[in-house]
Design an enzyme around this catalytic site. Sequence first.
Site, short mmCIF file in Angstrom:
data_model
loop_
_atom_site.label_atom_id
_atom_site.label_comp_id
_atom_site.label_asym_id
_atom_site.label_seq_id
_atom_site.Cartn_x
_atom_site.Cartn_y
_atom_site.Cartn_z
N ASN A 1 0.79 -1.23 0.00
CA ASN A 1 0.00 0.00 0.00
C ASN A 1 0.82 1.29 0.00
OD1 ASN A 1 0.74 -0.46 2.69
ND2 ASN A 1 -1.01 0.67 3.45
N GLU B 1 9.41 3.34 14.17
CA GLU B 1 10.05 3.68 12.91
C GLU B 1 10.05 5.20 12.77
OE1 GLU B 1 9.88 1.00 9.66
OE2 GLU B 1 7.86 0.40 10.22
N CYS C 1 -3.09 1.73 6.81
CA CYS C 1 -3.18 1.14 8.15
C CYS C 1 -3.72 2.15 9.14
CB CYS C 1 -1.82 0.63 8.59
SG CYS C 1 -0.54 1.86 8.36
N GLY D 1 3.02 -5.09 7.52
CA GLY D 1 2.04 -5.91 6.81
C GLY D 1 0.95 -6.34 7.77
N GLU E 1 5.11 -3.51 12.11
CA GLU E 1 4.03 -2.52 11.98
C GLU E 1 2.88 -3.23 11.27
OE1 GLU E 1 3.71 0.21 13.36
OE2 GLU E 1 5.77 0.61 13.98
#
Length: 478
Positions: A149, A459, A281, A225, A247
Amino acid sequence: MESYKSFIGGKWVGTEATTHNVNPSDTKDLLGLAAQSGIEHVNQAVAAAREAFPAWSTSPIQLRSRILDVTGNEILARRDELGRLLASEEGKTLREATGEVIRAGEIFKFMAGEALRIPGEVLDSTRPGMTVEITREAVGVIGMITPWNFPIAIPAWKTAPALAFGNCVVIKPAELVPASAQVLADILHRAGLPDGVFNLVLGKGSVVGQALIEHPGIDAISFTGSQGVGENIAQIAASRMIRCQLEMGGKNPLVVMDDADIDIAVECALDGSFFATGQRCTASSRLIVQSGIHDQFVERLVSRMKAINVGHALDPQTHIGPVVDLRQLESNFSHVHSARAEGAELIYGGERLDLATPGFYMSPALLIATHNDMKINQDEVFGPVASVIPAADFDEALAIANNTRFGLSSGIVTRSLKHAAAFKRHSQAGMVMVNAPTAGVDPHVPFGGRKASSFGPREQGRYAIEFYTSVKTSYIQP
Ligand code: NAD
């Protein structure tokens, strides 16, 4: 037609077996054929990275900084071309895709700066005359596994800090987006990155991804993912006692209070729930709306949704592009179907659209009269589907917002400082937005969530150093 290859030890490597890279806006448009590497290529890539690591991890920081800066500059200079490429393979609109490319370029430039300021500490020891130094060193070879994505931004936000701090990389991108990954490998190579420092292996998650996480030559894994794959990675990483950073999904709430500015509330919901085809997400899939504003909010949101153009990602009139592939499209419809079977009312959208080009088009769907225990409000859809959950007051809205196994992003629309402050403090999410969409985050600050959304250090921004370096404490007696 393009042919996308793996990039191992500074060389492009193809395979006989290939997969099709199809444009989701027009399934007649075959963009290229992607290599299907297997375990042998994973082994070669890890070996190349291990060989490159001693020199790269001790290379001058100025060299690393320059390579990252050159990479960022080229990505930014090619924003229009790369934006078209990304929009063509992933299906987000040209505006969204170009924005993602710009973000990737800026991340490389930010990390070019971070490479020059790797921090440490010097302290007096408790032992007289002795000094203690705390320094950071590269971790080693990082295995990276990324989703479809954000085909260039996610590889960028993992790769840039890894390289800045002296690590080598073996990355496996999602099968649906090989073109963006290939571009990144090419730019890094031409920016002067030594052979073997960055390796790309195209192929299946169950083959290449699995081989990568099990490989004894990998020192750490950074994954973005779905939750299921992430859990498997966490178990393997724990059994090998290597660090991992995961994540994963979200079921992000947007709370709309009676005192909200209705225009802001509707725009936040529209953007957060449906833009980028809801394939974020951080998408706000649960709209928790206080009873006093509920009917007006729903009416205004539906009228805005009616004005949204779903269409070809490269058409400038398009607001929402297609869903990424048939599997995701069918999954979206099945979520809507099961929500209705649970008693939710589909007030708008949720239909397959036949447009001028054959693509995976779906009208954005709004479900009302839902409650938080319904499956639709507990499971991630990952498409343009949002549901409205009524709440009596702030306390109930907050409780509903937190009642989920995820905890990535959350938002509140309110004019009350008291409600904003309380929500910010008590929301069980890694990122909280006040009067802003749940999606849409800055590249220079930490990104990540809580509960089943994230695992391991954050991150992005300065916090990325935690995952990509190992701390060393040295005692010096002169
Ligand atoms: P996915 O889990 O199906 O695939 C992600 C990557 O894992 C792909 O490269 C895939 O090939 C690989 N993979 C699949 N099986 C594997 C295995 N057994 N071993 C190793 N690797 C394997 O996810 P997706 O469909 O590509 O992306 C959608 C998901 O990603 C959503 O759940 C979304 O919420 C999440 N996501 C999270 C963030 C975040 O930062 N939290 C950002 C973007 C997407």
